[in-house]
Motif scaffolding. Structure first.
Motif, short mmCIF file in Angstrom:
data_model
loop_
_atom_site.label_atom_id
_atom_site.label_comp_id
_atom_site.label_asym_id
_atom_site.label_seq_id
_atom_site.Cartn_x
_atom_site.Cartn_y
_atom_site.Cartn_z
N GLU A 25 34.47 31.73 39.75
CA GLU A 25 35.60 32.35 39.07
C GLU A 25 35.29 33.79 38.69
OE1 GLU A 25 34.24 29.42 38.28
OE2 GLU A 25 35.83 27.93 38.36
N THR A 26 34.05 34.03 38.29
CA THR A 26 33.64 35.38 37.92
C THR A 26 33.66 36.29 39.13
OG1 THR A 26 32.23 34.48 36.17
CG2 THR A 26 31.79 36.74 36.87
N VAL A 27 33.15 35.80 40.26
CA VAL A 27 33.17 36.59 41.49
C VAL A 27 34.61 36.90 41.87
CG1 VAL A 27 32.58 36.61 43.94
CG2 VAL A 27 30.95 35.70 42.29
N ALA A 28 35.48 35.89 41.82
CA ALA A 28 36.89 36.08 42.17
C ALA A 28 37.53 37.14 41.27
CB ALA A 28 37.64 34.75 42.05
N PHE A 29 37.28 37.06 39.97
CA PHE A 29 37.83 38.02 39.03
C PHE A 29 37.38 39.44 39.37
CE2 PHE A 29 37.41 40.54 35.15
CZ PHE A 29 38.72 40.48 34.67
N GLU A 30 36.08 39.58 39.68
CA GLU A 30 35.53 40.89 39.99
C GLU A 30 36.03 41.43 41.33
OE1 GLU A 30 33.62 42.89 38.08
OE2 GLU A 30 33.71 41.46 36.45
N LEU A 31 36.34 40.54 42.27
CA LEU A 31 36.83 40.99 43.58
C LEU A 31 38.28 41.45 43.53
CD1 LEU A 31 35.16 38.43 46.02
CD2 LEU A 31 34.67 40.87 45.82
N GLY A 32 39.03 41.00 42.55
CA GLY A 32 40.39 41.48 42.40
C GLY A 32 41.46 40.40 42.43
N GLU A 33 42.70 40.85 42.30
CA GLU A 33 43.84 39.95 42.16
C GLU A 33 44.05 39.03 43.35
OE1 GLU A 33 47.34 42.17 41.27
OE2 GLU A 33 46.48 43.05 39.45
N ASP A 34 43.66 39.45 44.55
CA ASP A 34 43.86 38.64 45.75
C ASP A 34 42.90 37.46 45.82
OD1 ASP A 34 45.80 40.43 46.50
OD2 ASP A 34 44.52 41.51 47.91
N TRP A 35 41.96 37.38 44.89
CA TRP A 35 40.90 36.38 44.96
C TRP A 35 41.06 35.32 43.89
CZ3 TRP A 35 37.13 35.95 48.62
CH2 TRP A 35 37.06 36.99 49.54
N ASP A 36 40.69 34.10 44.23
CA ASP A 36 40.59 33.00 43.26
C ASP A 36 39.36 32.17 43.60
OD1 ASP A 36 41.28 31.39 45.46
OD2 ASP A 36 43.33 31.08 44.78
N GLN A 37 39.09 31.16 42.80
CA GLN A 37 37.88 30.35 42.97
C GLN A 37 37.85 29.68 44.35
OE1 GLN A 37 37.99 26.59 42.76
NE2 GLN A 37 35.88 26.67 43.48
N LYS A 38 39.00 29.19 44.81
CA LYS A 38 39.04 28.51 46.12
C LYS A 38 38.72 29.47 47.26
CE LYS A 38 42.19 24.84 44.81
NZ LYS A 38 43.48 24.19 45.03
N LYS A 39 39.20 30.70 47.15
CA LYS A 39 38.93 31.69 48.21
C LYS A 39 37.45 32.04 48.25
CE LYS A 39 40.94 35.91 50.09
NZ LYS A 39 41.93 36.97 49.87
N VAL A 40 36.82 32.11 47.07
CA VAL A 40 35.37 32.37 47.02
C VAL A 40 34.63 31.19 47.63
CG1 VAL A 40 33.38 32.70 45.49
CG2 VAL A 40 35.51 33.93 45.04
N SER A 41 35.08 29.97 47.34
CA SER A 41 34.45 28.77 47.91
C SER A 41 34.54 28.79 49.44
CB SER A 41 35.14 27.52 47.35
OG SER A 41 34.55 26.37 47.88
N ARG A 42 35.69 29.18 49.97
CA ARG A 42 35.83 29.27 51.43
C ARG A 42 34.93 30.37 52.00
NH1 ARG A 42 41.26 28.35 50.03
NH2 ARG A 42 41.76 30.55 50.26
N LEU A 43 34.78 31.45 51.27
CA LEU A 43 33.90 32.53 51.71
C LEU A 43 32.46 32.04 51.83
CD1 LEU A 43 33.54 35.59 52.32
CD2 LEU A 43 33.15 35.90 49.87
N GLU A 44 32.05 31.17 50.92
CA GLU A 44 30.68 30.64 50.95
C GLU A 44 30.43 29.74 52.16
OE1 GLU A 44 30.29 28.85 47.08
OE2 GLU A 44 29.84 30.76 46.14
N GLU A 45 31.47 29.36 52.86
CA GLU A 45 31.32 28.54 54.06
C GLU A 45 31.20 29.39 55.33
OE1 GLU A 45 34.72 25.97 53.97
OE2 GLU A 45 34.09 24.99 52.13
N LYS A 46 31.50 30.68 55.22
CA LYS A 46 31.48 31.56 56.40
C LYS A 46 30.05 31.91 56.80
CE LYS A 46 35.94 33.72 55.80
NZ LYS A 46 36.60 33.74 57.07
#
Length: 143
Positions: A25-46
């Motif tokens: 959630e912290t990473v998502a907040f710092e990355l900006g409005e387009d980001w949320d926890q689920k998007k960060v989770s998907r990024l960790e799979e790349k």
């Protein structure tokens, strides 16, 4: 024999984030409005994270992008365990019978420091949010 092991950027990012105690959630907040926890989770799979995004993530985690790209947990643990042995610490004094031993676990000390940094980061984030909220209220009062 060449090493054909290709680092998995997403897994490295996830493990580095976990070690540093930073939440998705912290990473998502710092990355900006387009980001949320689920998007960060998907990024960790790349397997590969684009350089521009890797640079942003590295800034958030306060590490270099290469530290994430090339992170190898097993190698890091080996370095720590091979560096700290009872016989590797020698005070040198005048007595040849004097041997110093470590009375702490370096990994535990590292984890304590990470936890302390996480708490400080969360406090800083809370203060920044409060500051932003105050600034928003002041701007709304001026309108």
């Amino acid at each position: 024999m060449s090493n054909t092991h290709q680092p998995h950027h997403g897994k490295n990012f996830k493990r580095m984030r976990e070690i540093l105690g930073v939440k998705q959630e912290t990473v998502a907040f710092e990355l900006g409005e387009d980001w949320d926890q689920k998007k960060v989770s998907r990024l960790e799979e790349k397997e590969i994270i684009p350089d521009d995004l890797m640079d942003q993530i590295a800034k958030i985690l306060k590490v270099s992008p290469d530290a994430i790209r090339n992170f190898d947990e097993e190698r890091a643990i080996n370095i720590i365990t091979n560096t700290f042995h009872d016989s590797s610490v020698n005070q040198g004094g005048g007595s040849s019978n004097y041997h110093s031993t470590l009375n702490f676990n370096p990994l535990e000390r590292f984890l304590e420091a990470v936890e302390k940094n996480e708490k400080l980061y969360e406090q800083l984030l809370r203060v920044e949010r409060e500051k932003n909220s105050l600034l928003e209220r002041l701007l709304n009062e001026k309108k």
